[in-house]
Design an enzyme around this catalytic site. Structure first.
Site, PDB file in Angstrom:
ATOM      1  N   LYS A  83       0.856  -1.193   0.000  1.00 37.47           N
ATOM      2  CA  LYS A  83       0.000   0.000   0.000  1.00 37.47           C
ATOM      3  C   LYS A  83       0.889   1.239   0.000  1.00 37.47           C
ATOM      4  CE  LYS A  83      -4.265   0.893   2.577  1.00 37.47           C
ATOM      5  NZ  LYS A  83      -4.834   0.733   3.918  1.00 37.47           N
TER       6      LYS A  83
HETATM    7  C1  E4P Z   1      -8.180   1.692   4.021  1.00 36.54           C
HETATM    8  O1  E4P Z   1      -7.443   0.888   3.517  1.00 36.54           O
HETATM    9  C2  E4P Z   1      -8.010   2.282   5.353  1.00 36.54           C
HETATM   10  O2  E4P Z   1      -7.322   1.365   6.165  1.00 36.54           O
HETATM   11  C3  E4P Z   1      -9.314   2.563   6.068  1.00 36.54           C
HETATM   12  O3  E4P Z   1     -10.433   2.169   5.312  1.00 36.54           O
HETATM   13  C4  E4P Z   1      -9.382   3.922   6.658  1.00 36.54           C
HETATM   14  O4  E4P Z   1     -10.615   4.074   7.294  1.00 36.54           O
HETATM   15  P1  E4P Z   1     -10.906   5.208   8.382  1.00 36.54           P
HETATM   16  O5  E4P Z   1     -11.205   6.481   7.667  1.00 36.54           O
HETATM   17  O6  E4P Z   1     -12.094   4.691   9.139  1.00 36.54           O
HETATM   18  O7  E4P Z   1      -9.661   5.311   9.242  1.00 36.54           O
END
Ligand code: E4P
Length: 225
Positions: A83
């Site tokens: 990522k």
């Molecule tokens: C995506 O890969 C992120 O880990 C996640 O969906 C972020 O979500 P949040 O806005 O609830 O922290």
């Protein structure tokens, strides 16, 4: 639509995977910090539980270090998706890793134009953050819709839309309506998908009537065999 679970909590992942509800896992530096575990170990343990893509995020911000981190993360297991954030260095790193045959999840996407750049950089997944846009009074699902529509217009785009920052079951339904390939969902929201009070009440009524018959399917089968 594929369901990814958005957590680094092994017990939660085991529980969800056991129920056949998990096609993959996403983590981020905040979720790893919350787990209190060393990143490489945590990702290796998750990859041992789940066959599908497990997103592990780089933490450097410059291309060279991101690339080195991405290669190290990808070496943990074949199902690691590296990522990277949607920055210019992140996009360069995405291109380099994709050219090496790695799957890359480009994260922190907030506009369709960012999503176009990620597709050009060879991303395997683009992660539009639905809830964080909604928090600002903007249209998170509208972003998912725009990206799906734009990607569909180009046969050459293979990048999958992964709706992220999901805050409730309706986000998932709406993302599915748009044609998102996957949604990454916190465990507590994943559980809300199958729970319904009418299902519970209906089952209770069926079983109460069934008990009155005094029958048991397995006893009947034993008697018949
Ligand atoms: C995506 O890969 C992120 O880990 C996640 O969906 C972020 O979500 P949040 O806005 O609830 O922290």
């Amino acid at each position: 639509m594929k369901f990814f679970v958005d957590t680094a909590d092994l017990a939660e992942i085991r529980d969800m995977a056991g129920a056949g509800m998990v096609d993959g896992v996403t983590t981020n530096p905040s979720l790893i910090a919350k787990s209190g575990r060393p990143l490489l170990e945590a990702i290796a343990d998750i990859c041992a539980l789940v066959d599908g893509p497990v997103s592990a995020e780089v933490t450097a911000t410059d291309h060279d270090t991101m690339l080195a981190e991405g290669r190290r993360l990808a070496a943990i297991a074949p199902n690691v998706a590296v990522k990277v954030p949607l920055t210019v260095d992140g996009l360069r790193t995405c291109r380099a890793l994709a050219d090496e045959g790695r799957v890359v999840n480009v994260t922190l996407c907030f506009t369709p134009q960012q999503a176009l750049l990620a597709a050009r950089a060879g991303a395997g997944f683009i992660s539009p953050f639905v809830g964080r846009l909604d928090d600002l009074g903007l249209d998170g699902i509208g972003l998912v819709r725009d990206i799906c529509e734009i990607y569909r217009a180009y046969d050459g785009i293979r990048t999958e839309v992964l709706a992220a920052s999901v805050r409730g079951p309706l986000h998932i339904v709406e993302a599915a309506r748009c044609g998102a390939h996957a949604a990454t969902v916190p465990p507590q929201i994943l559980r809300q998908l199958y729970r319904h009070p009418l299902t519970d009440a209906g089952l209770e009524a069926f079983l109460a009537d069934w008990r009155k018959t005094g029958q048991s399917i397995l006893d009947l089968a034993d008697a018949a065999d």
